[in-house]
Design a protein around this motif. Structure first.
Motif, short mmCIF file in Angstrom:
data_model
loop_
_atom_site.label_atom_id
_atom_site.label_comp_id
_atom_site.label_asym_id
_atom_site.label_seq_id
_atom_site.Cartn_x
_atom_site.Cartn_y
_atom_site.Cartn_z
N PHE A 1 0.82 -1.21 0.00
CA PHE A 1 0.00 0.00 0.00
C PHE A 1 0.86 1.26 0.00
O PHE A 1 0.57 2.23 -0.72
CB PHE A 1 -0.93 -0.02 1.20
N SER A 2 1.93 1.25 0.78
CA SER A 2 2.76 2.46 0.90
C SER A 2 3.48 2.79 -0.41
O SER A 2 3.91 3.93 -0.62
CB SER A 2 3.78 2.29 2.03
N LYS A 3 3.63 1.80 -1.30
CA LYS A 3 4.33 2.01 -2.57
C LYS A 3 3.37 2.47 -3.68
O LYS A 3 3.81 2.91 -4.74
CB LYS A 3 5.01 0.72 -3.02
N ALA A 4 2.07 2.32 -3.44
CA ALA A 4 1.09 2.58 -4.50
C ALA A 4 0.94 4.08 -4.76
O ALA A 4 1.06 4.90 -3.85
CB ALA A 4 -0.25 1.97 -4.12
N GLN A 5 0.68 4.39 -6.01
CA GLN A 5 0.47 5.78 -6.42
C GLN A 5 -1.02 6.02 -6.66
O GLN A 5 -1.76 5.11 -7.05
CB GLN A 5 1.23 6.07 -7.71
N ILE A 6 -1.45 7.25 -6.43
CA ILE A 6 -2.86 7.59 -6.62
C ILE A 6 -3.22 7.53 -8.10
O ILE A 6 -2.59 8.20 -8.93
CB ILE A 6 -3.18 8.98 -6.05
N ALA A 7 -4.20 6.69 -8.42
CA ALA A 7 -4.69 6.58 -9.79
C ALA A 7 -5.96 7.39 -9.99
O ALA A 7 -6.16 7.99 -11.06
CB ALA A 7 -4.95 5.11 -10.14
N ILE A 8 -6.81 7.43 -8.97
CA ILE A 8 -8.07 8.17 -9.04
C ILE A 8 -8.31 8.85 -7.69
O ILE A 8 -8.25 8.20 -6.64
CB ILE A 8 -9.26 7.25 -9.36
N ALA A 9 -8.57 10.13 -7.71
CA ALA A 9 -8.97 10.87 -6.51
C ALA A 9 -10.48 11.03 -6.55
O ALA A 9 -11.03 11.60 -7.51
CB ALA A 9 -8.29 12.23 -6.47
N LEU A 10 -11.15 10.51 -5.55
CA LEU A 10 -12.61 10.52 -5.52
C LEU A 10 -13.13 11.81 -4.88
O LEU A 10 -12.41 12.44 -4.07
CB LEU A 10 -13.11 9.30 -4.76
N PRO A 11 -14.35 12.21 -5.20
CA PRO A 11 -14.88 13.49 -4.69
C PRO A 11 -14.91 13.60 -3.17
O PRO A 11 -14.80 14.70 -2.62
CB PRO A 11 -16.30 13.53 -5.27
N ASN A 12 -15.06 12.47 -2.46
CA ASN A 12 -15.15 12.52 -1.00
C ASN A 12 -13.78 12.55 -0.33
O ASN A 12 -13.68 12.50 0.90
CB ASN A 12 -15.98 11.35 -0.47
N SER B 1 -9.03 5.61 2.45
CA SER B 1 -10.00 6.56 3.01
C SER B 1 -9.49 7.99 2.81
O SER B 1 -8.32 8.20 2.46
CB SER B 1 -10.17 6.28 4.51
N PRO B 2 -10.35 8.97 3.07
CA PRO B 2 -9.89 10.37 2.97
C PRO B 2 -8.70 10.69 3.87
O PRO B 2 -7.93 11.60 3.59
CB PRO B 2 -11.13 11.17 3.37
N THR B 3 -8.55 9.92 4.95
CA THR B 3 -7.42 10.15 5.87
C THR B 3 -6.20 9.31 5.51
O THR B 3 -5.20 9.33 6.22
CB THR B 3 -7.85 9.84 7.32
N GLU C 1 -11.16 2.82 -15.45
CA GLU C 1 -11.68 3.83 -16.37
C GLU C 1 -13.16 4.06 -16.15
O GLU C 1 -13.65 5.20 -16.16
CB GLU C 1 -11.42 3.39 -17.81
N ASP C 2 -13.92 2.97 -15.91
CA ASP C 2 -15.35 3.09 -15.64
C ASP C 2 -15.62 3.87 -14.35
O ASP C 2 -16.52 4.69 -14.27
CB ASP C 2 -16.00 1.71 -15.56
N ILE C 3 -14.81 3.59 -13.31
CA ILE C 3 -14.97 4.30 -12.04
C ILE C 3 -14.66 5.78 -12.23
O ILE C 3 -15.35 6.66 -11.71
CB ILE C 3 -14.06 3.67 -10.96
N GLN C 4 -13.60 6.05 -12.99
CA GLN C 4 -13.22 7.44 -13.24
C GLN C 4 -14.36 8.20 -13.91
O GLN C 4 -14.68 9.35 -13.54
CB GLN C 4 -11.98 7.47 -14.14
N GLN C 5 -15.00 7.54 -14.87
CA GLN C 5 -16.12 8.18 -15.56
C GLN C 5 -17.32 8.38 -14.64
O GLN C 5 -17.98 9.42 -14.65
CB GLN C 5 -16.55 7.32 -16.77
N ALA C 6 -17.59 7.35 -13.81
CA ALA C 6 -18.77 7.39 -12.95
C ALA C 6 -18.64 8.42 -11.84
O ALA C 6 -19.64 9.01 -11.40
CB ALA C 6 -19.03 6.01 -12.35
N TYR C 7 -17.39 8.67 -11.40
CA TYR C 7 -17.21 9.56 -10.26
C TYR C 7 -16.50 10.87 -10.63
O TYR C 7 -16.13 11.62 -9.76
CB TYR C 7 -16.41 8.82 -9.17
#
Length: 292
Positions: free
Chosen positions: A231-242, A262-264, A286-292
């Protein structure tokens, strides 16, 4: 002759026998309660799961016929929990007679080690059986039968054998015990106390509820619940509105890992897909990115 208050079925798992589960049963009940703890054979647990399911199903059928008005309490450790999920899935007519179901360290979402051995889901021996995702049938059962999941965590994401995430599913209650390894959970005194508390109050533990994002990821073909170690190595692919994020990375073997934070910044979900299903994961993102 007066019927017993209930029947107790306790089932051991892979590469094991019934001795530890019998010890657990004796912590839980007195001699007035019939206990059924079939030993399925050490060697047989390495072959295929279907004969083991049939053996447990046969025993349960016999006892239900003998005690038609007596409720059942069921406990399964590791693969023993998977066996009982399959038995109950085959017999929904029994569900109203089941007082409760307790799964201890059961890889309901599929054992990651098994998926590594059988990455293309060809059904290679017991690895094919242990790598199967049974969360949909488990969630359906738990919507009717009070169900408790008990997991251990010795390394920040697994009990040393089964990832914590793989044990969890919708509609069940959940308790994680830090510091307890896979085999230790079979008959640890604290586990017995938790089970007794759950028998008295089905609201013991945390409610498991997955949001839409996690459900979308779990629906990706080949998705396996994983460990949080990367988890600590992962990069942000999608930032969600919340404020939550979906993060991705490749592990040492080039396998695509995905995390929901989570947001925190707390890891809420960890999963991975094999090379064959990497395009499916990309499409889902890609579908999640479009939906959110």
């Amino acid at each position: 002759m007066v019927d017993p208050a209930f029947l107790l079925f306790v089932q051991h798992g892979w590469a094991d026998d019934n001795r530890a589960m019998m010890l657990l049963a004796r912590r839980l009940v007195t001699d007035t309660i019939p206990v059924f703890a079939p030993s399925l054979g050490y060697v047989q647990t390495w072959v295929r799961i279907e004969p083991l399911i049939q053996a447990v199903e046969k025993l349960a059928s016999e006892q239900i016929a003998k005690y038609p008005d007596v409720p059942l309490k069921i406990i399964g450790h590791s693969m023993g929990g998977l066996i009982w999920l399959e038995v109950l899935h085959k017999h929904p007519e029994w569900w109203s007679s089941i007082h409760s179901l307790v799964l201890i360290a059961s890889p309901v979402g599929g054992a990651d080690v098994a998926r590594a051995i059988d990455p293309l889901n060809w059904g290679i021996g017991i690895a094919g059986d242990l790598g199967k995702n049974r969360k949909p049938i488990a969630a359906a059962i738990a919507s009717i039968i009070p169900t408790l999941v008990i997991a251990g965590d010795i390394d920040g994401g697994s009990d040393g054998t089964v990832p914590v995430e793989s044990t969890k599913f919708q509609n069940a209650r959940f308790i994680c015990l830090p510091g307890l390894a896979h085999a230790v959970l079979r008959n640890y005194p604290t586990v017995a106390t938790i089970i007794q508390d759950f028998w008295m109050d089905a609201n013991v533990g945390e409610a498991i509820v997955y949001d839409d994002i996690v459900q979308r990821l779990q629906a990706v073909p080949g998705m396996t619940d994983g460990h949080r170690r990367d988890f600590s190595k992962a990069q942000i692919a999608i930032a969600l509105p919340n404020g939550a994020t979906i993060r991705t990375c490749k592990n040492l073997f080039g396998i695509d890992c995905v995390f929901v934070a989570s947001p925190t910044g707390e890891c809420l979900y960890a999963g991975f897909v094999g090379w064959l299903h990497a395009p499916d994961l990309q499409k889902a993102l890609e579908d999640i990115q479009q939906a959110y």
